[in-house]
Write a protein that holds these residues in place. Sequence first.
Motif, mmCIF file in Angstrom:
data_model
loop_
_atom_site.group_PDB
_atom_site.id
_atom_site.type_symbol
_atom_site.label_atom_id
_atom_site.label_comp_id
_atom_site.label_asym_id
_atom_site.label_seq_id
_atom_site.Cartn_x
_atom_site.Cartn_y
_atom_site.Cartn_z
ATOM 1 N N UNK A 100 0.830 -1.214 0.000
ATOM 2 C CA UNK A 100 0.000 0.000 0.000
ATOM 3 C C UNK A 100 0.858 1.255 0.000
ATOM 4 N N UNK A 101 1.983 1.237 0.725
ATOM 5 C CA UNK A 101 2.871 2.399 0.765
ATOM 6 C C UNK A 101 3.510 2.639 -0.602
ATOM 7 N N UNK A 102 3.955 1.571 -1.254
ATOM 8 C CA UNK A 102 4.551 1.704 -2.582
ATOM 9 C C UNK A 102 3.503 2.181 -3.585
ATOM 10 N N UNK A 103 2.288 1.619 -3.495
ATOM 11 C CA UNK A 103 1.214 2.065 -4.380
ATOM 12 C C UNK A 103 0.906 3.545 -4.164
ATOM 13 N N UNK A 104 0.961 3.993 -2.926
ATOM 14 C CA UNK A 104 0.765 5.418 -2.624
ATOM 15 C C UNK A 104 1.822 6.260 -3.320
ATOM 16 N N UNK A 105 3.075 5.778 -3.271
ATOM 17 C CA UNK A 105 4.165 6.501 -3.918
ATOM 18 C C UNK A 105 4.010 6.541 -5.421
ATOM 19 N N UNK A 106 3.587 5.428 -6.008
ATOM 20 C CA UNK A 106 3.364 5.383 -7.460
ATOM 21 C C UNK A 106 2.267 6.358 -7.861
ATOM 22 N N UNK A 107 1.180 6.358 -7.103
ATOM 23 C CA UNK A 107 0.062 7.258 -7.405
ATOM 24 C C UNK A 107 0.497 8.718 -7.285
ATOM 25 N N UNK A 108 1.239 9.046 -6.236
ATOM 26 C CA UNK A 108 1.701 10.423 -6.033
ATOM 27 C C UNK A 108 2.707 10.839 -7.097
ATOM 28 N N UNK A 109 3.598 9.919 -7.469
ATOM 29 C CA UNK A 109 4.602 10.219 -8.492
ATOM 30 C C UNK A 109 3.954 10.485 -9.842
ATOM 31 N N UNK A 110 2.953 9.711 -10.180
ATOM 32 C CA UNK A 110 2.254 9.933 -11.448
ATOM 33 C C UNK A 110 1.562 11.292 -11.467
ATOM 34 N N UNK A 111 0.969 11.677 -10.365
ATOM 35 C CA UNK A 111 0.334 12.998 -10.296
ATOM 36 C C UNK A 111 1.357 14.101 -10.529
ATOM 37 N N UNK A 112 2.525 13.981 -9.889
ATOM 38 C CA UNK A 112 3.572 14.991 -10.030
ATOM 39 C C UNK A 112 4.107 15.043 -11.456
ATOM 40 N N UNK A 113 4.324 13.883 -12.047
ATOM 41 C CA UNK A 113 4.862 13.833 -13.407
ATOM 42 C C UNK A 113 3.864 14.372 -14.423
ATOM 43 N N UNK A 145 -1.333 13.127 -19.575
ATOM 44 C CA UNK A 145 -2.395 13.125 -18.575
ATOM 45 C C UNK A 145 -3.395 12.026 -18.938
ATOM 46 N N UNK A 146 -3.279 10.922 -18.237
ATOM 47 C CA UNK A 146 -4.098 9.748 -18.516
ATOM 48 C C UNK A 146 -4.333 8.989 -17.217
ATOM 49 N N UNK A 147 -5.572 8.519 -17.023
ATOM 50 C CA UNK A 147 -5.847 7.748 -15.813
ATOM 51 C C UNK A 147 -5.309 6.334 -15.944
ATOM 52 N N UNK A 148 -4.596 5.904 -14.936
ATOM 53 C CA UNK A 148 -4.101 4.533 -14.834
ATOM 54 C C UNK A 148 -4.470 4.016 -13.443
ATOM 55 N N UNK A 196 -6.093 6.641 4.979
ATOM 56 C CA UNK A 196 -6.300 7.891 5.724
ATOM 57 C C UNK A 196 -5.879 9.102 4.891
ATOM 58 N N UNK A 197 -4.819 8.940 4.103
ATOM 59 C CA UNK A 197 -4.346 10.054 3.250
ATOM 60 C C UNK A 197 -5.219 10.249 2.020
ATOM 61 N N UNK A 198 -6.024 9.254 1.687
ATOM 62 C CA UNK A 198 -6.954 9.400 0.575
ATOM 63 C C UNK A 198 -6.388 9.134 -0.797
ATOM 64 N N UNK A 199 -5.343 8.317 -0.892
ATOM 65 C CA UNK A 199 -4.761 8.013 -2.201
ATOM 66 C C UNK A 199 -5.767 7.299 -3.104
#
Length: 312
Positions: free
Chosen positions: A83-96, A104-107, A131-134
């Motif tokens: 879950x922590x790694x998935x959170x990082x992937x989701x956040x990284x994609x948003x930043x990129x 800009x594409x939903x994955x 809790x962070x809402x990823x």
Amino acid sequence: MIPEFEKFKGFSAKNLPKDEPLAPGHRACQGCGEVLALRMVMKALGRDVIVCNATGCMEIISSPFPQTAWNVPWIHVAFENAAAVASGVESARKALMRKGRIPKKHVDILAVGGDGATGDIGLQWISGAFERGHDLLYVCLDNEAYMNTGVQRSGCTPYGAMTTTSPPGKKSFGQATWKKNVPAIMAAHGIPYVATASPAYYLDLMNKVKKAALVNGPAYVHIYSPCPTGWGSAGERSVEYSKLAVETRVFPLYEVIEGRYIMSRKITKPKPVLDYFKGQRRFRHLTDEQISSIQNKVDVEYEKIIKLSEMT
């Protein structure tokens, strides 16, 4: 109702996806209900997905170097931190995407773990991500023990079940605690979507996974996953046990949509839990008195869910 659900017409037997994001030819045991469930998950999601897979059976059988059964981007992570790694992937994609580095594409971001990785050693990572809402989907493939490392008991091992660390004997009777209610723990986070599913009801499973992926925010699906090797059951009976678990009320099927409990399949004339126990070596030592106690517990817990569904 969640707005994203309005346009989703659902899968049917006539429009099942033919693509296989999880390829055949992996090294799962014969009759493995876990890989059957995972295949359904991936067919529901398609190829626009990034998978973060915790250490466990599904990681081991799908990625023996230099081969892989995955036809989508896939990351093997530690036992506890999918879950922590998935959170990082989701956040990284948003930043990129914000910086124009990627289109800009939903994955869909999918985290996958077994019951040990989910309900025990990974629980705090999942709780933090929710809790962070990823915007991610966490799927638990629940085979009710740590199967990959030798069939040790987990917090999701049923009461009375035999494992290598909860053996029956003169002074013991198997697992001494009741199974942890992980879906209820996840629902308590107030996330938009939680569901339980069984591979015996494949359309229900795939539709729930797709709905979970459509949610804008965290979602969780808990899937019953028979393990013939760890349970001491016949491989050809995995789907049968998946159905019996529902018909005996051992594993209720329901959704929690924005806090509202909805029964997916209400069992008004349940079969006795003894029907489910038969043929599973892990339960063969149980006495009539112990089986009666388990039956009472199953009935009480099921009625709690029924009452919750009637309240909303």
